[in-house]
Design a protein around this motif. Structure first.
Motif, mmCIF file in Angstrom:
data_model
loop_
_atom_site.group_PDB
_atom_site.id
_atom_site.type_symbol
_atom_site.label_atom_id
_atom_site.label_comp_id
_atom_site.label_asym_id
_atom_site.label_seq_id
_atom_site.Cartn_x
_atom_site.Cartn_y
_atom_site.Cartn_z
ATOM 1 N N SER A 61 0.915 -1.423 0.009
ATOM 2 C CA SER A 61 0.044 -0.073 -0.029
ATOM 3 C C SER A 61 0.822 1.266 0.154
ATOM 4 C CB SER A 61 -0.960 -0.013 1.267
ATOM 5 O OG SER A 61 -1.756 1.249 1.438
ATOM 6 N N THR A 98 0.105 3.740 1.843
ATOM 7 C CA THR A 98 -0.337 4.513 2.747
ATOM 8 C C THR A 98 -0.216 3.576 3.785
ATOM 9 O OG1 THR A 98 -2.581 4.411 2.461
ATOM 10 C CG2 THR A 98 -1.679 6.404 1.850
ATOM 11 N N THR A 99 -0.234 3.976 5.053
ATOM 12 C CA THR A 99 -0.249 3.020 6.231
ATOM 13 C C THR A 99 -1.596 2.682 6.464
ATOM 14 O OG1 THR A 99 1.523 4.150 7.503
ATOM 15 C CG2 THR A 99 -0.109 2.792 8.697
ATOM 16 N N SER A 144 -4.992 0.795 8.526
ATOM 17 C CA SER A 144 -5.444 0.508 9.844
ATOM 18 C C SER A 144 -5.652 -1.010 9.895
ATOM 19 C CB SER A 144 -6.842 1.236 10.291
ATOM 20 O OG SER A 144 -7.711 0.885 9.231
ATOM 21 N N SER A 147 0.401 -4.757 13.871
ATOM 22 C CA SER A 147 1.661 -4.787 12.949
ATOM 23 C C SER A 147 2.493 -5.930 13.388
ATOM 24 C CB SER A 147 2.538 -3.442 13.622
ATOM 25 O OG SER A 147 3.782 -3.597 13.335
ATOM 26 N N ALA A 179 5.612 -2.056 9.253
ATOM 27 C CA ALA A 179 5.003 -0.892 9.168
ATOM 28 C C ALA A 179 3.461 -0.644 8.525
ATOM 29 C CB ALA A 179 5.848 -0.047 7.780
ATOM 30 N N LYS A 180 2.598 -1.742 8.703
ATOM 31 C CA LYS A 180 1.388 -1.919 8.229
ATOM 32 C C LYS A 180 1.171 -1.294 6.853
ATOM 33 C CE LYS A 180 -1.692 -1.338 11.533
ATOM 34 N NZ LYS A 180 -2.643 -1.044 12.571
ATOM 35 N N LYS A 181 2.223 -1.514 6.074
ATOM 36 C CA LYS A 181 2.029 -0.991 4.401
ATOM 37 C C LYS A 181 2.288 -2.198 3.456
ATOM 38 C CE LYS A 181 3.716 3.828 4.315
ATOM 39 N NZ LYS A 181 4.746 4.757 3.667
#
Lengths: 111, 115
Positions: free
Chosen positions: A25, A27-28, A30, A52, A68-70
């Motif tokens: 992604s 962006t980060t 949720s 994460s 990094a949740k991306k």
């Protein structure tokens, strides 16, 4: 336009081989969700990852959410012909808003 | 198992004609989505409803598309006039919320062909 990228676009494996698809992604996120769509069918929810570094397993399927949740990945161990379909990752690019889907990875399994 | 109902399943229409699709979400799902999926692509959001209110319709071509969910239950998506480029699968989905741990439940879709 779609801001969730998936690779590869296609994957052809022999039954019994492993398979991995990757999702990134811009962006980060949720949370990230994975869906499976069989040929001629509609997307079916598989799993949601929120934390994460989270790792979840469903039988032969292993899902990971990056630190990094991306990014995220889906790994299938010892593929079967029933695994054939397109796997989509999806994430909400803004809090409170709907999922944005990647273009998917189409998996073909040859017996 | 609860399902999202969509109709019709298939629709063939001539360009410049009007066409409408109907969706009945799972009971209790406050959030309803309309997605469009072109063959070989992922679903792309057209509109998101929370109850009867539109949350996001930024990707809806409002010159020809309209969507409503008057009583916060079922929903209708309309195209007028239809164009050749509108040929696609139109998917309706519902959920308890946009980040529900149960994900979205999709209907079987309406396959639209504009000729």
């Amino acid at each position: 336009g779609q801001q969730v990228m998936q690779i590869p676009q296609y994957q052809h494996v022999q039954e019994g081989e492993d398979f991995t698809t990757y999702c990134n992604s811009s962006t980060t996120l949720s949370n990230i969700q994975w869906y499976k769509q069989r040929p001629g069918g509609h997307p079916v929810f598989l799993i949601q990852l929120v934390k994460s570094g989270e790792v979840k397993k469903q039988k032969r399927l292993t899902f990971q959410f990056g630190e990094a949740k991306k990014n995220s990945s889906l790994h299938i161990t010892a593929t079967q012909t029933t695994d054939v379909g397109t796997y989509f990752c999806a994430g909400p690019l803004k809090s409170g808003y709907a999922l944005n889907f990647g273009k998917g990875t189409s998996l073909l399994v040859t017996p | 198992e609860a399902e999202v109902a969509q109709s019709p399943r298939y629709k063939i229409t001539e360009k410049s004609q009007a066409v409408a699709f109907w969706c009945d979400p799972i009971s209790g799902h406050a959030t309803l989505y309309w997605y469009r999926q072109i063959l070989g692509q992922g679903p792309e959001l057209l509109v998101q409803f929370q109850d009867e209110s539109v949350v996001d319709d930024s990707q809806l071509p409002k010159d020809r598309f309209s969507a409503e969910r008057l009583k916060g239950v079922d929903s209708t998506l309309k195209i007028q006039p239809a164009e050749l480029g509108d040929s696609a699968m139109y998917l309706c989905a519902s959920s308890f919320g946009e980040d529900s741990v149960y994900g979205y439940t999709f209907g079987s879709g309406t396959r639209l062909t504009v000729v």
